[in-house]
Design a protein around this motif. Sequence first.
Motif, PDB file in Angstrom:
ATOM      1  N   ALA A   7     109.497   8.337  87.967  1.00  0.00           N
ATOM      2  CA  ALA A   7     109.611   9.424  88.950  1.00  0.00           C
ATOM      3  C   ALA A   7     109.183  10.771  88.396  1.00  0.00           C
ATOM      4  N   LYS A   8     109.133  10.939  87.096  1.00  0.00           N
ATOM      5  CA  LYS A   8     108.694  12.208  86.516  1.00  0.00           C
ATOM      6  C   LYS A   8     107.183  12.259  86.335  1.00  0.00           C
ATOM      7  N   SER A   9     106.629  11.214  85.791  1.00  0.00           N
ATOM      8  CA  SER A   9     105.201  11.232  85.469  1.00  0.00           C
ATOM      9  C   SER A   9     104.324  10.672  86.580  1.00  0.00           C
ATOM     10  N   GLY A  10     104.893   9.842  87.441  1.00  0.00           N
ATOM     11  CA  GLY A  10     104.098   9.200  88.478  1.00  0.00           C
ATOM     12  C   GLY A  10     103.330   7.996  87.971  1.00  0.00           C
ATOM     13  N   LYS A  11     103.590   7.580  86.743  1.00  0.00           N
ATOM     14  CA  LYS A  11     102.887   6.420  86.186  1.00  0.00           C
ATOM     15  C   LYS A  11     103.568   5.115  86.621  1.00  0.00           C
ATOM     16  N   LYS A  12     102.751   4.123  86.900  1.00  0.00           N
ATOM     17  CA  LYS A  12     103.279   2.812  87.242  1.00  0.00           C
ATOM     18  C   LYS A  12     103.825   2.149  85.981  1.00  0.00           C
ATOM     19  N   VAL A  13     105.084   1.792  86.036  1.00  0.00           N
ATOM     20  CA  VAL A  13     105.735   1.178  84.888  1.00  0.00           C
ATOM     21  C   VAL A  13     105.507  -0.323  84.879  1.00  0.00           C
ATOM     22  N   ARG A  14     105.640  -0.954  86.051  1.00  0.00           N
ATOM     23  CA  ARG A  14     105.417  -2.397  86.143  1.00  0.00           C
ATOM     24  C   ARG A  14     105.253  -2.811  87.603  1.00  0.00           C
ATOM     25  N   GLU A  15     104.662  -3.972  87.774  1.00  0.00           N
ATOM     26  CA  GLU A  15     104.528  -4.601  89.074  1.00  0.00           C
ATOM     27  C   GLU A  15     105.263  -5.931  89.032  1.00  0.00           C
ATOM     28  N   ILE A  16     106.003  -6.228  90.093  1.00  0.00           N
ATOM     29  CA  ILE A  16     106.783  -7.456  90.169  1.00  0.00           C
ATOM     30  C   ILE A  16     106.294  -8.259  91.368  1.00  0.00           C
ATOM     31  N   PRO A  17     105.462  -9.284  91.146  1.00  0.00           N
ATOM     32  CA  PRO A  17     105.036 -10.134  92.259  1.00  0.00           C
ATOM     33  C   PRO A  17     106.231 -10.899  92.823  1.00  0.00           C
ATOM     34  N   VAL A  18     106.318 -10.981  94.137  1.00  0.00           N
ATOM     35  CA  VAL A  18     107.412 -11.713  94.789  1.00  0.00           C
ATOM     36  C   VAL A  18     106.832 -12.988  95.388  1.00  0.00           C
ATOM     37  N   GLU A  19     107.048 -14.079  94.687  1.00  0.00           N
ATOM     38  CA  GLU A  19     106.499 -15.364  95.123  1.00  0.00           C
ATOM     39  C   GLU A  19     107.105 -15.772  96.470  1.00  0.00           C
ATOM     40  N   GLY A  20     106.241 -16.176  97.377  1.00  0.00           N
ATOM     41  CA  GLY A  20     106.693 -16.605  98.699  1.00  0.00           C
ATOM     42  C   GLY A  20     106.733 -15.494  99.723  1.00  0.00           C
ATOM     43  N   ALA A  21     106.478 -14.251  99.300  1.00  0.00           N
ATOM     44  CA  ALA A  21     106.495 -13.120 100.228  1.00  0.00           C
ATOM     45  C   ALA A  21     105.201 -13.061 101.028  1.00  0.00           C
ATOM     46  N   SER A  22     105.302 -12.512 102.249  1.00  0.00           N
ATOM     47  CA  SER A  22     104.134 -12.377 103.115  1.00  0.00           C
ATOM     48  C   SER A  22     103.888 -10.934 103.522  1.00  0.00           C
ATOM     49  N   PHE A  23     104.965 -10.224 103.897  1.00  0.00           N
ATOM     50  CA  PHE A  23     104.826  -8.838 104.359  1.00  0.00           C
ATOM     51  C   PHE A  23     106.114  -8.090 104.038  1.00  0.00           C
ATOM     52  N   LEU A  24     106.248  -7.648 102.787  1.00  0.00           N
ATOM     53  CA  LEU A  24     107.423  -6.879 102.387  1.00  0.00           C
ATOM     54  C   LEU A  24     107.390  -5.528 103.079  1.00  0.00           C
ATOM     55  N   ASN A  25     108.545  -5.122 103.635  1.00  0.00           N
ATOM     56  CA  ASN A  25     108.551  -3.944 104.505  1.00  0.00           C
ATOM     57  C   ASN A  25     109.516  -2.857 104.055  1.00  0.00           C
ATOM     58  N   ASP A  26     110.727  -3.235 103.681  1.00  0.00           N
ATOM     59  CA  ASP A  26     111.693  -2.218 103.268  1.00  0.00           C
ATOM     60  C   ASP A  26     112.318  -2.622 101.942  1.00  0.00           C
ATOM     61  N   LEU A  27     112.946  -1.642 101.282  1.00  0.00           N
ATOM     62  CA  LEU A  27     113.522  -1.867  99.966  1.00  0.00           C
ATOM     63  C   LEU A  27     114.790  -1.048  99.819  1.00  0.00           C
ATOM     64  N   THR A  28     115.792  -1.633  99.171  1.00  0.00           N
ATOM     65  CA  THR A  28     117.035  -0.927  98.874  1.00  0.00           C
ATOM     66  C   THR A  28     117.559  -1.419  97.531  1.00  0.00           C
ATOM     67  N   ILE A  29     118.422  -0.625  96.906  1.00  0.00           N
ATOM     68  CA  ILE A  29     118.961  -0.962  95.587  1.00  0.00           C
ATOM     69  C   ILE A  29     120.471  -0.773  95.624  1.00  0.00           C
ATOM     70  N   ASP A  30     121.214  -1.770  95.124  1.00  0.00           N
ATOM     71  CA  ASP A  30     122.666  -1.664  95.146  1.00  0.00           C
ATOM     72  C   ASP A  30     123.204  -0.956  93.906  1.00  0.00           C
ATOM     73  N   GLU A  31     124.530  -0.845  93.825  1.00  0.00           N
ATOM     74  CA  GLU A  31     125.179  -0.087  92.759  1.00  0.00           C
ATOM     75  C   GLU A  31     124.919  -0.669  91.371  1.00  0.00           C
ATOM     76  N   LYS A  32     124.596  -1.950  91.301  1.00  0.00           N
ATOM     77  CA  LYS A  32     124.347  -2.610  90.021  1.00  0.00           C
ATOM     78  C   LYS A  32     122.878  -2.603  89.620  1.00  0.00           C
ATOM     79  N   GLY A  33     122.036  -2.032  90.463  1.00  0.00           N
ATOM     80  CA  GLY A  33     120.619  -1.969  90.154  1.00  0.00           C
ATOM     81  C   GLY A  33     119.822  -3.162  90.651  1.00  0.00           C
ATOM     82  N   ASN A  34     120.436  -4.023  91.453  1.00  0.00           N
ATOM     83  CA  ASN A  34     119.687  -5.124  92.064  1.00  0.00           C
ATOM     84  C   ASN A  34     118.788  -4.577  93.169  1.00  0.00           C
ATOM     85  N   VAL A  35     117.551  -4.996  93.169  1.00  0.00           N
ATOM     86  CA  VAL A  35     116.570  -4.544  94.153  1.00  0.00           C
ATOM     87  C   VAL A  35     116.448  -5.600  95.249  1.00  0.00           C
ATOM     88  N   TYR A  36     116.468  -5.156  96.499  1.00  0.00           N
ATOM     89  CA  TYR A  36     116.323  -6.062  97.639  1.00  0.00           C
ATOM     90  C   TYR A  36     115.099  -5.638  98.444  1.00  0.00           C
TER      91      TYR A  36
END
Length: 288
Positions: free
Chosen positions: A118-147
């Motif tokens: 968020a400071k530099s704007g550099k891409k840190v990593r890409e995470i391919p989601v196997e089986g995905a077709s059209f990812l639309n929204d994203l949220t993160i819980d208190e433990k850092g799990n990404v949905y």
Amino acid sequence: MKINKNKILVAALVINFFNLKEEVTAQSLSLTKKWEASAGLNITESVVYDKRQNILYVSSVNGQPGDKDGNGFISRVSLDGRVEQAEWVTGLDAPKGMSLYKGLLYVVDITKVVAIDAKSGKKVREIPVEGASFLNDLTIDEKGNVYASDSNLGLVFKITNDQPELWLKSEQLKRVNGILAHNNKFYLLELTGGGIFYEVDKTSKALRKIAQNLGGSDGITPLSKNEFLVTNFGGEINHVSATGQVTKLIDTKADKVNAADLTYIPKKKLVLVPTFYTSKVVAYELKK
């Protein structure tokens, strides 16, 4: 057992009082337009507030929502509506939902999730989601799990330690859009059935319907512990109370202005709404 009718009457009056109070509160909410930003933005889908840097991040699809064309980008916009850097992060395909966690901006990009410093704007990593077709929204819980929601398949994926897995699949879900991890609970918006707002039991994965008839239910943001703002992509911002009462606050359908993945900044009393095809972010002041 003897029934005390007076106690029942008092209890009913108390319940009615609190329901009336909630209804009056919802009806007293209003949104007043403060500004709009558009310079350099192109098909705006999501907006996120970074309180550490006091800046907004806005995702622009800049093409067809499902095309892997490398045209998508993320912008930095100030809280008074100045586009400080239109093409802050480039080379994405069709970036949509975003969320911040420990200095990283996570964004869904069709079939992958991209983590950006968020400071530099550099891409840190890409995470391919196997089986995905059209990812639309994203949220993160208190433990850092990404949905991440998949609107084509009606699924929700979960990413833990950069490892994605299918987290939610249900016969009730056909086209999941907005998702929200909030107050150790999980919420989602289903596009079919007239637009349904669900709470998801994180253990059993059972769905509890909160509200219905929300139209093209798109984005969701919390106003408090158990009340929310929800957008209808066609051009509405709705308040949803703890009891599921829906109150329309803004309607821009006649002007053909969409309402996509919004956010709310409590301390600023600002509601930020991307308008997708009209390529803007509109800021409203929330008044009670």
